[in-house]
Motif scaffolding. Structure first.
Motif, PDB file in Angstrom:
ATOM      1  N   VAL A 158       0.851  -1.189   0.000  1.00 55.30           N
ATOM      2  CA  VAL A 158       0.000   0.000   0.000  1.00 55.30           C
ATOM      3  C   VAL A 158       0.891   1.245   0.000  1.00 55.30           C
ATOM      4  N   PRO A 159       0.654   2.202  -0.900  1.00 54.29           N
ATOM      5  CA  PRO A 159       1.509   3.405  -0.962  1.00 54.29           C
ATOM      6  C   PRO A 159       1.327   4.279   0.279  1.00 54.29           C
ATOM      7  N   PRO A 160       2.261   5.204   0.538  1.00 56.47           N
ATOM      8  CA  PRO A 160       2.189   6.046   1.736  1.00 56.47           C
ATOM      9  C   PRO A 160       0.970   6.967   1.733  1.00 56.47           C
ATOM     10  N   TYR A 161       0.606   7.374   2.931  1.00 54.51           N
ATOM     11  CA  TYR A 161      -0.508   8.305   3.122  1.00 54.51           C
ATOM     12  C   TYR A 161      -0.103   9.688   2.610  1.00 54.51           C
ATOM     13  N   ARG A 162      -1.066  10.422   2.030  1.00 56.07           N
ATOM     14  CA  ARG A 162      -0.812  11.777   1.539  1.00 56.07           C
ATOM     15  C   ARG A 162      -1.686  12.775   2.283  1.00 56.07           C
ATOM     16  N   ASP A 163      -1.070  13.880   2.655  1.00 54.82           N
ATOM     17  CA  ASP A 163      -1.784  14.949   3.353  1.00 54.82           C
ATOM     18  C   ASP A 163      -1.570  16.244   2.581  1.00 54.82           C
TER      19      ASP A 163
END
Length: 301
Positions: free
Chosen positions: A192-197
């Motif tokens: 799963v790719p990293p979280y984006r904010d």
């Protein structure tokens, strides 16, 4: 009486000339034609058809030249301002429609004549698609529902807004379909790719740093927590792709999916989904399906 080839003809006929309506076999004897009265009729019909087309082409050419010279409409001397010209257009249109109707009748008669042959190949085509659809149900029923779910109740624990399962930026248009633990699929929840904010990639691991404490300042892209590490449980509880239409859960939906494959419209997308969730070697099934369906299509058309 019999005559030798090259002998005298009938009375009043030159030597060696075959009378109208007769032919000679290999022995030189004359034989009557099967339909001696039909030849002039055929020639007359062909000449009449050619003349009809020539006359029609002449009047069409005349009409086009007048339209170019006078203009079609818009002023008092235009082509369509004259009632006789309007009548000419009506006659030409009627002739064109009748000609197209006769061509359409011939086309329909040809289709009806080949319907039996096409029907046999079409039946074989349906059987082949059904076989591949049944194989797909046996192998991949329910697998396209696999999604990476939260292993803990993270929204309640840390007061953050997260969806129950991981969904990328494009949502279910390009779903992240995972492979169960212990299976040989190409994509797992660890991918799963990293979280984006707000467009920034978050790399702080909440399993290492305390999410309740203020974020630790560090290098670029390290000032927010990567909540996606909690999407670590693959479960078959998500929706099927394409608003539920793309799946192998039953024979009906498998038919829809296989029809997309055999028409070569987005078939690679289906293949990649199955490779992600089941096995890399699933591509053999889809390559074989496209080859067989393409050859059957060539036989049909």
């Amino acid at each position: 009486l019999t005559r030798v080839a090259g002998g005298a003809g009938k009375e009043g006929q030159p030597k060696g000339e075959i009378p109208l309506g007769e032919l000679r076999d290999h022995t030189g004897e004359s034989e009557p034609l099967p339909y001696p009265d039909l030849a002039p009729v055929i020639c007359f019909d062909l000449s009449q058809t050619v003349m009809d087309h020539l006359v029609f082409a002449y009047f069409v050419m005349e009409m086009v030249i007048k339209m170019i010279a006078l203009g079609i409409f818009g002023h008092s001397r235009s082509y369509l301002s004259n009632n006789w010209h309007k009548f000419d257009v009506f006659i030409m249109f009627t002739e064109l429609v009748s000609h197209n109707a006769s061509c359409m009748r011939e086309f329909v008669s040809i289709l009806l004549g080949t319907a039996t042959m096409l029907g046999n190949v079409l039946l074989l085509y349906i059987v082949v698609i059904h076989v591949f659809a049944v194989v797909g149900v046996q192998l991949w029923a329910g697998t396209l529902r696999h999604r990476c779910f939260l292993g803990q109740d993270i929204p309640t624990m840390y007061n953050v807004s997260l969806s129950p399962y991981f969904s990328n930026t494009y949502g279910e248009k390009t779903p992240f379909i995972c492979s169960l633990d212990g299976t040989s699929g190409m994509r797992h929840c660890k991918d799963v790719p990293p979280y984006r904010d707000d467009g920034m990639v978050c790399s702080l691991n909440p399993l290492v740093y305390n999410p309740v404490a203020p974020p630790v300042a560090g290098a670029n892209n390290s000032t927010c927590f990567n909540w996606n590490v909690y999407y670590n449980v693959c479960l078959p509880d998500g929706p099927n792709p394409n608003k539920g239409a793309l799946n192998f859960d039953n024979v009906g939906y498998a038919w829809i999916t296989m029809f997309q494959v055999v028409t070569l419209e987005g078939w690679t997308t289906v293949m990649y989904y199955i490779m992600d969730v089941y096995s890399f070697w699933s591509f053999i099934f889809f390559i074989l399906t496209t080859i067989v369906s393409t050859h059957l299509s060539l036989f049909m058309f």
